[in-house]
Design a protein around this motif. Structure first.
Motif, PDB file in Angstrom:
ATOM      1  N   MET A 218       4.427 -27.037   7.443  1.00 27.97           N
ATOM      2  CA  MET A 218       4.289 -26.644   6.046  1.00 27.97           C
ATOM      3  C   MET A 218       2.844 -26.316   5.712  1.00 27.97           C
ATOM      4  O   MET A 218       2.555 -25.382   4.963  1.00 27.97           O
ATOM      5  CB  MET A 218       4.826 -27.747   5.129  1.00 27.97           C
ATOM      6  N   PHE A 219       1.914 -27.090   6.269  1.00 31.15           N
ATOM      7  CA  PHE A 219       0.495 -26.824   6.036  1.00 31.15           C
ATOM      8  C   PHE A 219       0.041 -25.595   6.816  1.00 31.15           C
ATOM      9  O   PHE A 219      -0.747 -24.780   6.320  1.00 31.15           O
ATOM     10  CB  PHE A 219      -0.334 -28.049   6.440  1.00 31.15           C
ATOM     11  N   PHE A 220       0.537 -25.446   8.057  1.00 29.36           N
ATOM     12  CA  PHE A 220       0.131 -24.344   8.921  1.00 29.36           C
ATOM     13  C   PHE A 220       0.477 -22.996   8.292  1.00 29.36           C
ATOM     14  O   PHE A 220      -0.311 -22.037   8.392  1.00 29.36           O
ATOM     15  CB  PHE A 220       0.825 -24.489  10.281  1.00 29.36           C
ATOM     16  N   PHE A 221       1.636 -22.888   7.655  1.00 28.01           N
ATOM     17  CA  PHE A 221       2.088 -21.611   7.082  1.00 28.01           C
ATOM     18  C   PHE A 221       1.881 -21.524   5.568  1.00 28.01           C
ATOM     19  O   PHE A 221       2.352 -20.577   4.946  1.00 28.01           O
ATOM     20  CB  PHE A 221       3.572 -21.385   7.409  1.00 28.01           C
ATOM     21  N   TRP A 222       1.165 -22.498   4.986  1.00 24.03           N
ATOM     22  CA  TRP A 222       0.978 -22.487   3.542  1.00 24.03           C
ATOM     23  C   TRP A 222       0.277 -21.202   3.087  1.00 24.03           C
ATOM     24  O   TRP A 222      -0.808 -20.874   3.561  1.00 24.03           O
ATOM     25  CB  TRP A 222       0.164 -23.719   3.110  1.00 24.03           C
ATOM     26  N   LEU A 223       0.941 -20.463   2.208  1.00 21.87           N
ATOM     27  CA  LEU A 223       0.452 -19.210   1.624  1.00 21.87           C
ATOM     28  C   LEU A 223       0.260 -18.084   2.642  1.00 21.87           C
ATOM     29  O   LEU A 223      -0.319 -17.049   2.308  1.00 21.87           O
ATOM     30  CB  LEU A 223      -0.857 -19.426   0.857  1.00 21.87           C
ATOM     31  N   MET A 224       0.765 -18.244   3.874  1.00 21.98           N
ATOM     32  CA  MET A 224       0.629 -17.173   4.857  1.00 21.98           C
ATOM     33  C   MET A 224       1.352 -15.902   4.407  1.00 21.98           C
ATOM     34  O   MET A 224       0.775 -14.803   4.491  1.00 21.98           O
ATOM     35  CB  MET A 224       1.161 -17.646   6.217  1.00 21.98           C
ATOM     36  N   PRO A 225       2.606 -15.983   3.913  1.00 17.97           N
ATOM     37  CA  PRO A 225       3.254 -14.761   3.418  1.00 17.97           C
ATOM     38  C   PRO A 225       2.497 -14.130   2.253  1.00 17.97           C
ATOM     39  O   PRO A 225       2.443 -12.905   2.130  1.00 17.97           O
ATOM     40  CB  PRO A 225       4.645 -15.244   2.983  1.00 17.97           C
ATOM     41  N   HIS A 226       1.910 -14.949   1.399  1.00 22.40           N
ATOM     42  CA  HIS A 226       1.163 -14.442   0.246  1.00 22.40           C
ATOM     43  C   HIS A 226      -0.068 -13.668   0.712  1.00 22.40           C
ATOM     44  O   HIS A 226      -0.410 -12.620   0.139  1.00 22.40           O
ATOM     45  CB  HIS A 226       0.737 -15.603  -0.660  1.00 22.40           C
TER      46      HIS A 226
END
Length: 304
Positions: A218-226
Motif C-alpha cells: 500500500m505504501f509502495f504504490f501510494w499515489l503511483m496512478p495519480h
C-alpha cells in the motif's frame, strides 16, 4: 463539455484519494498487527518510463514508475472482482498452456491509471515454461477506453487500434517488443507513421525490488496512478504550448476507425517476408495469416 467532465473527474478523484489517504495509516497499522506471509503471488518492480516524440516537434520526458507483477495462478484476481483477465481467460485468448503473469500498476487510494498492462503467457515444453505470447491491454486517458490484443513479445507490428493521445492521429502502427520478467524487464513501443516515419517511441525499463527490502504494498504504490496521470496531463499541456495539432477523437469524425484498424492489421500481417512499401503496408498477401484479434471496451460515463 468534455473539459468540464475532465475537471469534475479530477476534483472528485482528488477528494476520494485524500479521504482514503487519511485512512491509510490505520490500514497499515492493522496489517502490522495482523501480519500475513502470503504475498499473493506478487513481485514488485521499480523503473523508468521514457517517451520521445521526434516529429512534428521534438518532445521527450521520463518519470519513475512502480509496477506489480502478479502471478495470476496464485492470485485471487478474477474477472468478477477486477478489470483484468483471469489466468484461464488469458490462456484461452493467447492459446497457451503455461503460467500467466500480469504486469500492472495496482489501484491506489481509490484511483487506477494504467496506460499499458501486459499479460505474459508461457507455454509448457518438457516441464519448463517459456514466454510464448503477450497480451497488451492499452487504455487511453481520460476516456478510459481499452483495446486488448495478443502479440509476439520477440518483435511484432500491430495496427494502431486506439486513440491514445489527442496529439496523435490514428494512422500508422505500433512496433512492440517485451522481454520476459526476471531480475529486470523492458517493454519498447515505437509508432510508425506513413508521413512522419518512426516519430514516437516509449520505453519501460524496470528492476525487481528485493523481497528483503520490499516495503508494504500500500505504501509502495501510494499515489503511483495519480503521478502517472499528472505526467500525462502536464505533457499534454506542453505539447499544446508547442502548437502540436489537436486531433479530435475519431469516434466523432470517423466512427469506422476500428474496422479500418482491423483491415490495416491484416495487411501488416500478411507478409511473412517483411517486404513493405513506403507507406508501411505489406506488398504481398497471405490469406492464411490472421490479425491480432482486437477487443475493445467502450468508454464509461461521462465519456460515453
Amino acid at each position: 463539455m468534455e473539459l468540464l467532465f475532465l475537471l469534475g473527474s479530477i476534483i472528485w478523484n482528488t477528494v476520494i484519494s485524500l479521504a482514503l489517504s487519511l485512512l491509510l495509516p490505520f490500514r497499515l497499522l492493522l496489517r502490522w498487527l495482523l501480519p500475513s506471509d502470503d504475498d499473493g503471488g506478487l513481485t514488485l518492480y521499480e523503473g523508468v518510463v521514457w517517451h520521445e516524440r521526434r516529429r512534428p516537434v521534438h518532445h521527450s520526458f521520463q518519470y519513475n514508475v512502480r509496477y506489480a507483477l502478479i502471478d495470476l495462478d496464485c492470485s485471487p484476481l478474477s474477472s468478477s472482482s477486477s478489470n483484468h483477465f483471469s489466468a484461464d481467460e488469458a490462456r484461452q485468448i493467447a492459446e497457451t498452456s503455461g503460467p500467466v503473469s500480469l504486469l500492472t500498476i495496482p489501484p491506489s487510494v481509490g484511483y487506477e491509471q494504467n496506460p499499458l498492462s501486459l499479460y505474459y503467457c508461457y507455454e509448457l515444453e518438457d516441464s519448463t515454461a517459456s514466454l510464448k505470447k503477450c497480451i497488451a491491454e492499452v487504455t487511453n486517458t481520460p476516456w478510459g477506453e481499452r483495446v486488448t490484443f495478443v502479440f509476439d513479445p520477440s518483435s511484432d507490428v500491430v495496427a494502431k487500434a486506439l486513440h491514445v493521445s489527442p496529439f496523435m492521429d490514428m494512422q500508422g502502427s505500433w512496433k512492440m517488443k517485451a522481454t520476459a520478467p526476471g531480475r529486470d524487464l523492458s517493454v519498447v513501443i515505437s509508432v510508425q507513421h506513413p508521413d512522419l516515419g518512426e516519430h514516437f517511441c516509449a520505453v519501460l525499463r524496470a528492476q525487481r525490488v528485493s523481497s528483503s527490502n520490499a516495503p508494504d504494498q500500500m505504501f509502495f504504490f501510494w499515489l503511483m496512478p495519480h503521478k502517472v496521470a499528472v505526467w500525462i496531463y502536464w505533457h499534454a499541456l506542453k505539447l499544446w504550448w508547442k502548437s502540436v495539432s489537436f486531433v479530435q477523437h475519431p469516434r466523432y469524425s470517423y466512427p469506422a476507425y476500428r474496422e479500418e484498424a482491423v483491415s490495416l492489421d491484416k495487411k501488416l500481417n500478411c507478409c511473412k517476408a517483411g517486404v513493405y512499401g513506403t507507406s508501411g503496408v505489406c506488398l504481398r498477401e497471405d490469406k492464411d495469416v490472421v490479425g491480432h484479434q482486437f477487443s475493445w471496451t467502450d468508454a464509461k460515463w461521462p465519456w460515453s
